[in-house]
Design a protein around this motif. Structure first.
Motif, PDB file in Angstrom:
ATOM      1  N   UNK A   1       0.828  -1.205   0.000  1.00  0.00           N
ATOM      2  CA  UNK A   1       0.000   0.000   0.000  1.00  0.00           C
ATOM      3  C   UNK A   1       0.862   1.255   0.000  1.00  0.00           C
ATOM      4  N   UNK A   2       1.940   1.253   0.799  1.00  0.00           N
ATOM      5  CA  UNK A   2       2.822   2.423   0.827  1.00  0.00           C
ATOM      6  C   UNK A   2       3.534   2.596  -0.520  1.00  0.00           C
ATOM      7  N   UNK A   3       4.002   1.478  -1.082  1.00  0.00           N
ATOM      8  CA  UNK A   3       4.662   1.525  -2.388  1.00  0.00           C
ATOM      9  C   UNK A   3       3.705   2.053  -3.444  1.00  0.00           C
ATOM     10  N   UNK A   4       2.486   1.514  -3.490  1.00  0.00           N
ATOM     11  CA  UNK A   4       1.519   1.891  -4.515  1.00  0.00           C
ATOM     12  C   UNK A   4       1.134   3.366  -4.400  1.00  0.00           C
ATOM     13  N   UNK A   5       0.934   3.842  -3.168  1.00  0.00           N
ATOM     14  CA  UNK A   5       0.572   5.245  -2.992  1.00  0.00           C
ATOM     15  C   UNK A   5       1.722   6.162  -3.384  1.00  0.00           C
ATOM     16  N   UNK A   6       2.954   5.748  -3.084  1.00  0.00           N
ATOM     17  CA  UNK A   6       4.110   6.560  -3.471  1.00  0.00           C
ATOM     18  C   UNK A   6       4.216   6.668  -5.002  1.00  0.00           C
ATOM     19  N   UNK A   7       3.908   5.580  -5.695  1.00  0.00           N
ATOM     20  CA  UNK A   7       4.049   5.557  -7.152  1.00  0.00           C
ATOM     21  C   UNK A   7       2.870   6.212  -7.872  1.00  0.00           C
ATOM     22  N   UNK A   8       1.673   6.150  -7.287  1.00  0.00           N
ATOM     23  CA  UNK A   8       0.482   6.614  -8.005  1.00  0.00           C
ATOM     24  C   UNK A   8      -0.214   7.797  -7.340  1.00  0.00           C
ATOM     25  N   UNK A   9       0.114   8.060  -6.072  1.00  0.00           N
ATOM     26  CA  UNK A   9      -0.586   9.112  -5.346  1.00  0.00           C
ATOM     27  C   UNK A   9      -1.929   8.667  -4.806  1.00  0.00           C
ATOM     28  N   UNK A  10      -2.209   7.369  -4.881  1.00  0.00           N
ATOM     29  CA  UNK A  10      -3.513   6.850  -4.483  1.00  0.00           C
ATOM     30  C   UNK A  10      -3.320   5.488  -3.804  1.00  0.00           C
ATOM     31  N   UNK A  11      -4.129   5.182  -2.806  1.00  0.00           N
ATOM     32  CA  UNK A  11      -4.046   3.865  -2.166  1.00  0.00           C
ATOM     33  C   UNK A  11      -4.592   2.802  -3.118  1.00  0.00           C
ATOM     34  N   UNK A  12      -4.222   1.537  -2.940  1.00  0.00           N
ATOM     35  CA  UNK A  12      -4.787   0.487  -3.793  1.00  0.00           C
ATOM     36  C   UNK A  12      -6.317   0.450  -3.752  1.00  0.00           C
ATOM     37  N   UNK A  13      -6.875   0.570  -2.560  1.00  0.00           N
ATOM     38  CA  UNK A  13      -8.337   0.549  -2.444  1.00  0.00           C
ATOM     39  C   UNK A  13      -8.951   1.744  -3.162  1.00  0.00           C
ATOM     40  N   UNK A  14      -8.356   2.933  -2.976  1.00  0.00           N
ATOM     41  CA  UNK A  14      -8.875   4.123  -3.638  1.00  0.00           C
ATOM     42  C   UNK A  14      -8.781   4.014  -5.150  1.00  0.00           C
ATOM     43  N   UNK A  15      -7.664   3.451  -5.645  1.00  0.00           N
ATOM     44  CA  UNK A  15      -7.494   3.279  -7.088  1.00  0.00           C
ATOM     45  C   UNK A  15      -8.550   2.337  -7.647  1.00  0.00           C
ATOM     46  N   UNK A  16      -8.808   1.234  -6.945  1.00  0.00           N
ATOM     47  CA  UNK A  16      -9.808   0.267  -7.407  1.00  0.00           C
ATOM     48  C   UNK A  16     -11.192   0.909  -7.455  1.00  0.00           C
ATOM     49  N   UNK A  17     -11.562   1.643  -6.434  1.00  0.00           N
ATOM     50  CA  UNK A  17     -12.876   2.297  -6.411  1.00  0.00           C
ATOM     51  C   UNK A  17     -12.995   3.337  -7.530  1.00  0.00           C
ATOM     52  N   UNK A  18     -11.910   4.071  -7.740  1.00  0.00           N
ATOM     53  CA  UNK A  18     -11.912   5.090  -8.782  1.00  0.00           C
ATOM     54  C   UNK A  18     -12.082   4.483 -10.159  1.00  0.00           C
ATOM     55  N   UNK A  19     -11.335   3.408 -10.453  1.00  0.00           N
ATOM     56  CA  UNK A  19     -11.422   2.779 -11.761  1.00  0.00           C
ATOM     57  C   UNK A  19     -12.763   2.104 -11.979  1.00  0.00           C
ATOM     58  N   UNK A  20     -13.303   1.490 -10.945  1.00  0.00           N
ATOM     59  CA  UNK A  20     -14.594   0.832 -11.096  1.00  0.00           C
ATOM     60  C   UNK A  20     -15.705   1.852 -11.314  1.00  0.00           C
ATOM     61  N   UNK A  21     -15.530   3.039 -10.757  1.00  0.00           N
ATOM     62  CA  UNK A  21     -16.509   4.094 -10.970  1.00  0.00           C
ATOM     63  C   UNK A  21     -16.513   4.617 -12.390  1.00  0.00           C
TER      64      UNK A  21
END
Length: 291
Positions: A269-289
């Motif tokens: 989660x820390x790695x993903x947020x550092x690379x994308x600016x978004x948590x894994x859960x937040x990214x999944x919700x955003x893309x599914x939306x």
């Protein structure tokens, strides 16, 4: 010449320095991007993708490594990795451009003879015009509209395209492929090694030793030819796989982390947020939306 090449911008598509999708490919109509740039795509190159430009109507002027040619309707142009290229289109241009990440091409085209995707080539559709028109229409449609088994269908359509190009290339007299610089060869080798080992979190020293260069030299090559450090390229591939798993699978964040070699979900989660600016859960919700 080599010094001039270093000043050519390295893009993921055109004007973008980050891969814009969780997929290992990107598919769009030619007008979608070219009209935003006054029908001209200025000289640039791509560090880790091959492009297939298919002209269906209008005209395209293509310049690849200083060689210019005109493309008319029913012509497919292959643009290899790291080739310096640019396009100028007529305003009535119609067609499609497919960008395929090199790791995906290496995996799908492993059995292809003659390396037709490693050199520029323009291929006339001829009697296969209806076949190519349908193939690209289905690629555009499948890419744009999420459906069940979407990735499987995209792979099938891509496979058909790669076979068509390989067969057309095989009909031509054998040509000597333009020699890549040693640096380009090393970068291509690094890309293949990343695809094989990115889940194991090997240090950059491991890749440098496997290629036979120093870590400093590998970093310098990556910065010069790809615009990123070796570690950034490695992290970029790891992030892409994380995105794909979050969007296209039902795996939990913990399962995604484990599949990518992270010892703890919190580390992922820390790695993903550092690379994308978004948590894994937040990214999944955003893309599914967006689907």
């Amino acid at each position: 010449m080599a010094q001039a090449a270093l000043s050519v911008p390295v893009f993921k598509l055109y004007g973008e320095t980050a891969w814009p999708t969780p997929d290992l490919l990107h598919c769009e109509s030619i007008p979608a991007r070219s009209r935003l740039h006054d029908w001209q795509i200025k000289t640039h190159r791509h560090a880790d993708l091959v492009q297939f430009l298919y002209v269906q109507a209008g005209r395209a002027q293509v310049s690849i490594e200083g060689q210019a040619r005109q493309l008319g309707p029913g012509t497919l142009q292959v643009v290899p990795v790291m080739s310096i290229h640019g396009f100028r289109f007529s305003e009535d241009i119609q067609g499609c451009i497919l960008s395929l990440a090199k790791p995906a091409l290496d995996a799908m085209g492993a059995g292809v003879q003659g390396q037709p995707f490693d050199r520029p080539g323009a291929y006339a559709a001829g009697s296969d015009r209806a076949h190519l028109d349908d193939l690209f229409a289905r690629l555009l449609d499948e890419y744009a509209v999420p459906r069940a088994e979407r990735e499987l269908m995209l792979h099938a359509l891509l496979g058909a395209l790669l076979v068509w190009v390989a067969r057309r290339a095989g009909e031509r007299p054998q040509q000597v492929a333009s020699a890549q610089s040693r640096g380009q060869q090393h970068l291509a080798q690094f890309s293949r090694l990343i695809e094989r080992h990115f889940r194991t979190h090997r240090p950059i020293d491991f890749y440098a030793q496997a290629i036979g260069v120093s870590t400093a030299h590998l970093n310098a090559l990556c910065r010069q030819l790809a615009g990123r450090s070796a570690l950034q390229l490695l992290n970029q591939r790891l992030t892409l796989e994380g995105k794909r798993n979050l969007v296209y699978t039902a795996m939990t964040v913990s399962e995604v982390a484990d599949s990518l070699g992270f010892s703890e979900p919190a580390y992922f989660s820390r790695f993903f947020k550092r690379e994308t600016g978004c948590t894994p859960k937040g990214f999944r919700l955003q893309r599914r939306g967006q689907r």
